[in-house]
Design a protein around this motif. Sequence first.
Motif, PDB file in Angstrom:
ATOM      1  N   MET A 403       0.837  -1.193   0.000  1.00 52.25           N
ATOM      2  CA  MET A 403       0.000   0.000   0.000  1.00 52.25           C
ATOM      3  C   MET A 403       0.877   1.250   0.000  1.00 52.25           C
ATOM      4  N   PRO A 404       0.310   2.399  -0.409  1.00 51.70           N
ATOM      5  CA  PRO A 404       1.105   3.628  -0.499  1.00 51.70           C
ATOM      6  C   PRO A 404       1.284   4.307   0.850  1.00 51.70           C
ATOM      7  N   MET A 405       2.288   5.175   0.904  1.00 49.84           N
ATOM      8  CA  MET A 405       2.498   6.075   2.035  1.00 49.84           C
ATOM      9  C   MET A 405       2.904   7.427   1.449  1.00 49.84           C
ATOM     10  N   GLY A 406       2.868   8.482   2.266  1.00 47.61           N
ATOM     11  CA  GLY A 406       3.287   9.773   1.746  1.00 47.61           C
ATOM     12  C   GLY A 406       2.905  10.923   2.657  1.00 47.61           C
ATOM     13  N   LYS A 407       3.485  12.094   2.382  1.00 50.40           N
ATOM     14  CA  LYS A 407       3.315  13.261   3.244  1.00 50.40           C
ATOM     15  C   LYS A 407       1.861  13.715   3.320  1.00 50.40           C
ATOM     16  N   GLY A 408       1.133  13.577   2.219  1.00 57.60           N
ATOM     17  CA  GLY A 408      -0.258  14.005   2.230  1.00 57.60           C
ATOM     18  C   GLY A 408      -1.074  13.270   3.283  1.00 57.60           C
ATOM     19  N   TYR A 409      -0.813  11.985   3.439  1.00 57.74           N
ATOM     20  CA  TYR A 409      -1.479  11.211   4.485  1.00 57.74           C
ATOM     21  C   TYR A 409      -0.981  11.645   5.874  1.00 57.74           C
ATOM     22  N   ASP A 410       0.305  11.932   5.943  1.00 60.13           N
ATOM     23  CA  ASP A 410       0.914  12.314   7.211  1.00 60.13           C
ATOM     24  C   ASP A 410       0.305  13.615   7.740  1.00 60.13           C
ATOM     25  N   ALA A 434      -0.507   3.637   9.350  1.00 59.96           N
ATOM     26  CA  ALA A 434       0.888   3.326   9.034  1.00 59.96           C
ATOM     27  C   ALA A 434       1.763   4.566   9.135  1.00 59.96           C
ATOM     28  N   GLN A 435       1.231   5.715   8.697  1.00 62.42           N
ATOM     29  CA  GLN A 435       2.000   6.958   8.796  1.00 62.42           C
ATOM     30  C   GLN A 435       2.263   7.316  10.255  1.00 62.42           C
ATOM     31  N   PHE A 436       1.306   7.043  11.126  1.00 60.38           N
ATOM     32  CA  PHE A 436       1.516   7.273  12.553  1.00 60.38           C
ATOM     33  C   PHE A 436       2.698   6.436  13.045  1.00 60.38           C
ATOM     34  N   LEU A 437       2.708   5.159  12.717  1.00 57.88           N
ATOM     35  CA  LEU A 437       3.792   4.278  13.165  1.00 57.88           C
ATOM     36  C   LEU A 437       5.127   4.684  12.567  1.00 57.88           C
ATOM     37  N   ARG A 438       5.088   5.169  11.324  1.00 66.40           N
ATOM     38  CA  ARG A 438       6.332   5.559  10.639  1.00 66.40           C
ATOM     39  C   ARG A 438       7.104   6.612  11.434  1.00 66.40           C
ATOM     40  N   ARG A 439       6.412   7.432  12.204  1.00 62.42           N
ATOM     41  CA  ARG A 439       7.071   8.474  12.995  1.00 62.42           C
ATOM     42  C   ARG A 439       7.925   7.901  14.126  1.00 62.42           C
ATOM     43  N   PHE A 440       7.740   6.637  14.418  1.00 59.78           N
ATOM     44  CA  PHE A 440       8.485   6.004  15.502  1.00 59.78           C
ATOM     45  C   PHE A 440       9.526   5.013  14.984  1.00 59.78           C
ATOM     46  N   VAL A 441       9.852   5.132  13.692  1.00 60.34           N
ATOM     47  CA  VAL A 441      10.861   4.283  13.062  1.00 60.34           C
ATOM     48  C   VAL A 441      11.979   5.177  12.533  1.00 60.34           C
ATOM     49  N   SER A 442      13.203   4.901  12.928  1.00 58.74           N
ATOM     50  CA  SER A 442      14.341   5.685  12.460  1.00 58.74           C
ATOM     51  C   SER A 442      14.525   5.498  10.966  1.00 58.74           C
ATOM     52  N   VAL A 448       8.823  -2.831   7.880  1.00 61.68           N
ATOM     53  CA  VAL A 448       7.584  -3.239   7.224  1.00 61.68           C
ATOM     54  C   VAL A 448       6.489  -3.278   8.274  1.00 61.68           C
ATOM     55  N   HIS A 449       5.364  -2.670   7.953  1.00 61.60           N
ATOM     56  CA  HIS A 449       4.168  -2.731   8.805  1.00 61.60           C
ATOM     57  C   HIS A 449       3.127  -3.581   8.102  1.00 61.60           C
ATOM     58  N   LEU A 450       2.607  -4.597   8.805  1.00 58.90           N
ATOM     59  CA  LEU A 450       1.611  -5.503   8.246  1.00 58.90           C
ATOM     60  C   LEU A 450       0.293  -5.320   8.990  1.00 58.90           C
ATOM     61  N   ASP A 451      -0.709  -4.839   8.287  1.00 57.09           N
ATOM     62  CA  ASP A 451      -2.052  -4.743   8.849  1.00 57.09           C
ATOM     63  C   ASP A 451      -2.778  -6.035   8.474  1.00 57.09           C
ATOM     64  N   ILE A 452      -2.992  -6.893   9.459  1.00 61.44           N
ATOM     65  CA  ILE A 452      -3.517  -8.238   9.201  1.00 61.44           C
ATOM     66  C   ILE A 452      -4.975  -8.379   9.646  1.00 61.44           C
ATOM     67  N   ALA A 453      -5.679  -7.257   9.731  1.00 63.22           N
ATOM     68  CA  ALA A 453      -7.057  -7.296  10.233  1.00 63.22           C
ATOM     69  C   ALA A 453      -7.952  -8.212   9.406  1.00 63.22           C
ATOM     70  N   GLY A 454      -7.705  -8.312   8.106  1.00 64.27           N
ATOM     71  CA  GLY A 454      -8.578  -9.106   7.253  1.00 64.27           C
ATOM     72  C   GLY A 454      -8.200 -10.562   7.124  1.00 64.27           C
ATOM     73  N   VAL A 455      -7.009 -10.941   7.582  1.00 61.67           N
ATOM     74  CA  VAL A 455      -6.517 -12.301   7.309  1.00 61.67           C
ATOM     75  C   VAL A 455      -6.232 -13.123   8.556  1.00 61.67           C
ATOM     76  N   ALA A 456      -6.260 -12.517   9.726  1.00 54.27           N
ATOM     77  CA  ALA A 456      -5.890 -13.240  10.941  1.00 54.27           C
ATOM     78  C   ALA A 456      -6.970 -14.193  11.420  1.00 54.27           C
ATOM     79  N   HIS A 457      -8.226 -13.911  11.084  1.00 51.77           N
ATOM     80  CA  HIS A 457      -9.355 -14.684  11.601  1.00 51.77           C
ATOM     81  C   HIS A 457     -10.451 -14.656  10.546  1.00 51.77           C
ATOM     82  N   LEU A 458     -10.939 -15.849  10.149  1.00 55.90           N
ATOM     83  CA  LEU A 458     -11.916 -15.938   9.072  1.00 55.90           C
ATOM     84  C   LEU A 458     -13.202 -16.603   9.548  1.00 55.90           C
ATOM     85  N   LYS A 459     -14.325 -16.144   8.995  1.00 57.02           N
ATOM     86  CA  LYS A 459     -15.625 -16.719   9.335  1.00 57.02           C
ATOM     87  C   LYS A 459     -15.824 -18.091   8.708  1.00 57.02           C
ATOM     88  N   ALA A 460     -15.131 -18.355   7.614  1.00 60.62           N
ATOM     89  CA  ALA A 460     -15.223 -19.656   6.948  1.00 60.62           C
ATOM     90  C   ALA A 460     -13.814 -20.200   6.767  1.00 60.62           C
TER      91      ALA A 460
END
Length: 492
Positions: A403-410, A434-442, A448-460
């Motif tokens: 996914m993208p990142m950039g100053k506009g989101y920041d 992700a932009q929030f977390l990026r501020r705490f990375v040198s 790499v930040h992985l947002d796993i909200a859709g894949v960690a737990h499935l209804k089927a």
Amino acid sequence: MTDLREITFGTIDLDALAGTAGRVAVFVDGERKLGRAARRVNRLTRGAVARAVEGETWEKKAVGDVVSLAFPTGMAAESVDIVRADRRMTVEAARKAGAALARLAGASAITVLNEASARMAQVALGIALRSYAFTDHKSDKGKLPAPARMLTNKPEELEAAAAPLLAAASGVLFTRDLVNEPANVLTTTEFAARLEALRDIGLEVEVLEEDRLAELGMGALLCVGQGSVSPSKVVVMRWKGAAGAPLALIGKGVVFDTGGISLKPASGMEDMTMDMGGAGTVAGVMKAIALRKAPAHVVGMVGLVENMPSGSAVRPGDVVTSMKGDTVEVVNTDAEGRLVLCDVLWYAQQTEKPAAMVDLATLTGACVVALGHENAAVFSNDDGFAGAFLKAAETEGEGAWRMPMGKGYDDLLKSPVADMKNIGGRPGGAVTAAQFLRRFVSDDVPWVHLDIAGVAHLKAGNDLAPKGATGWGVLALDRLIRDRFETPEDAA
């Protein structure tokens, strides 16, 4: 806790096939050529195998699919399972075949026959992953699955090839157990205790309690759990299989998330027991690499908290100070995962000086809206590192999309009263997180930040897992460690 189905390795004994109980699996290629084992089973069943692969049904089967012959004449087996194969069977197809055999077998014994050992290790992995069932809280737990026997002409080679895969499978199942546990069982204290038990397989485990977290200045993390009676903790797991700077894996471990004062709707809130999925994945990876004694230096850190509403809970509009020293206006208390991660990310850099970092979190509903349940969202400050992870995920069949990142989101995170807000509004919600977390990375640390909200737990369920926790990410991160962070055996 769930154990792997016992899997053993041995040499094919054609004379023993008639009396083999349970389910017997043989492989037949698309040209319907029967190997020695398939020919013997065909003879015992009076040509049933040959007849099964002659019809249109077989023609329509994909590689890795299974045709079953129930209660075959001439054999003690309850079923003969015929696996569609070819000489270039892919890893995905081999795992799919193993999973199909496990699903059909249930608790019955499985005997898999294949003269060649190529891809048989992947079949074993498929069996191990799909044999999983979370029954800890059921009165009728069912039968434990009987062993699976993998029989080939070179069993020692097969066992050696399967060993690291089964170590990874053990990590996946550990993750699934953690994610499936209800929050009244998997409290922050119980979670930490289960991680401390990993000392038995060689991990160094350190638990940082609330007083220590306060001394370190982790105000962002601590504010999340201040409304709960469960104490907040950070658990550090270290595997020192090689020298040099480590890979740091950081996981969000919110054992239950009501949203705090910014209360979630009641519908679906019961699923928030899986909001510690990032921490569960980190724990699974650490278990996997310890079991296979990986020649790598890896540190896993998880922030364990519970986000609850109460008279002491953090309020919308409160300003907290992170370990880094940046102040955060908490606009929405349901955007708590990033508050946990930011302090642990900073702590990891200060104490471990990592060569690279990966964080995982069931972080945003926006990620699910964007990518559904097929792919995790990948954000990064380093194209090479992001590419390495995406390659590892593709190799292991775990969906991931950059996914993208950039100053506009920041800019959306600007606050009138603090250095930043903890949310940037609905548009691009996964990106602003992700932009929030990026501020705490040198800048000099590949991340790499992985947002796993859709894949960690499935209804089927899917090919390799029943419904519920998937253990997504354990295989991909284990592969990333193999490909990028392991020291060759002949290195000085």
